[in-house]
Write an enzyme that holds these catalytic residues in place. Sequence first.
Site, PDB file in Angstrom:
ATOM      1  N   HIS A 182      60.811  50.609  56.501  1.00 57.75           N
ATOM      2  CA  HIS A 182      59.140  51.166  56.910  1.00 57.75           C
ATOM      3  C   HIS A 182      58.228  50.018  56.010  1.00 57.75           C
ATOM      4  O   HIS A 182      57.141  49.916  55.813  1.00 57.75           O
ATOM      5  CB  HIS A 182      59.001  52.356  56.335  1.00 57.75           C
ATOM      6  N   SER A 312      46.246  24.214  57.906  1.00 60.68           N
ATOM      7  CA  SER A 312      45.119  24.640  58.418  1.00 60.68           C
ATOM      8  C   SER A 312      44.192  23.636  58.559  1.00 60.68           C
ATOM      9  O   SER A 312      43.929  22.786  57.564  1.00 60.68           O
ATOM     10  CB  SER A 312      44.669  26.105  57.456  1.00 60.68           C
TER      11      SER A 312
END
Length: 511
Positions: A182, A312
């Site tokens: 999870h 970036s």
Amino acid sequence: MAEQTQNTEAQIQELQKQIEQLKASQKSPYDVYQTSLTSRYCSAEMTQLFSQRSRHSTWRKLWLGLAEAEHELGIETITPQALEEMKAHLIVTDEDFEAARIEERIRRHDVMAHVHAFGLVAPAAAGVIHYGATSCYVTDNAELILQAKALDLLIQKLSKVISNLKAFSLQWKSEPTLAYTHLQSAQPITVGRRSAQWLQDLTFDLENLETVRANLKFRGAQGTTGTQASFLEIFQGDHAKCDKLNEILCKKFGFPACYDISTQTYTRKVDLIIAQAVAGIGASAHKIANDIRLLANFKEIEEPFEAKQIGSSAMAYKRNPMRSERICSLSRTLMSKPASFANTLSTQWMERTLDDSAIRRMDIPEMMLLAEAVLIGLDNVTDGLVVYPARIRSRFLEELPFMVTEAIIMKIVAKGGSRQEAHEEIRVISRQAASVVKMEGKPNDLIERIRNTEYFKPIWDELDGMMKPELYVGRSVEIVERYCGAGGPVEKVLAPYKEYLAQSTTAQLNV
């Protein structure tokens, strides 16, 4: 005969004139749409395989193979000169393509356009090219040939990725790391144990591809609705020669046999079976690349990052996982292909409809190109993964106090305590420790709380010895060794590709 030659020369002269006009009007490649699969992501080998020259040259080889087989079976109208002229022009030239393009504008039929173009350069064969065949003799058989070759390329590239992960898994088999269920911290494993799980999925894909490739058959020469009626007429009712024709064709083109039943086409179920196996690569790769992206966020494992690579355009510090993101992006498209092939299969009315043609022109090459692009990216990533053991251990130690609680409960019980009472004591102070971490941003102090809780006094002396990550990875090391080590399942899977792997190098990204 002289008049026929004169007419052919006039046709060629007129054709050359039209070709020059077309060349003068051609645009720069930068002025027309190009698929990024061919311009950015795939190998020259795969893009060449599905090129127009490759496809239509395969058509010519099929026409030659049919003519040779018919000649061998006694069709005298197919002369040795016709066969020689066909052999001399198996590779479609730019001029041949222009001839076919001009003819298709008139006839609106691509196969007949190429029959015409082939006849121009092999005039002795012009009257017997495509003898007894329907269009699907060349289109379908060519697609099977191209897909067989594409599967061979994919299988090799997939074996390289498996080899990469085998080596990685063995290298990091003992490095403890947090596991997640999870996406919440769970019982630990090792870095190599996690990558072995990725590896197993890919071995399933390899086995599926091998099975599909081994079971791939030929359409052969089946006539317009799969009854071989035209060939039965050509061979004057001789059924044995009809069978022999396909035996010869299968041998020429490297297939074990023809499909038992074909209509005008080979059943489109074949395309769906291939697509399901190939798309499996996309599903496996997407899961692997997603895991790597998450691990990069944790700063535990990263994909390769080149010295001058920019992460970036605005944030200079970033190391974005662009390779893994590309793999996910391409994989999503690849995973959608089986649905398209299933729709095509389901709408083939009776013995065939032509609404399968345009979509398969796109779907078959795109599927193979997508799969190769995914594997090129995955090879590049898995052969250059960067692991940060100190960071992994640091994050592990943050969670380790919670990891040892199960062992503490078992030790308390072994010393005569109640499991239910121990569980409740642990539950209360675990939540207190978690609250400190979440609400106050402080380190996990669960172990100190245990040291200060009288209930746990029987195991206080053992706490230091329990704070070792290696104690909680179960049989991770043994599982990796058994699976990836000498004589293990992965070694057996890779055995057929030893020669290829010995010569292969890591795939480099074009861009």
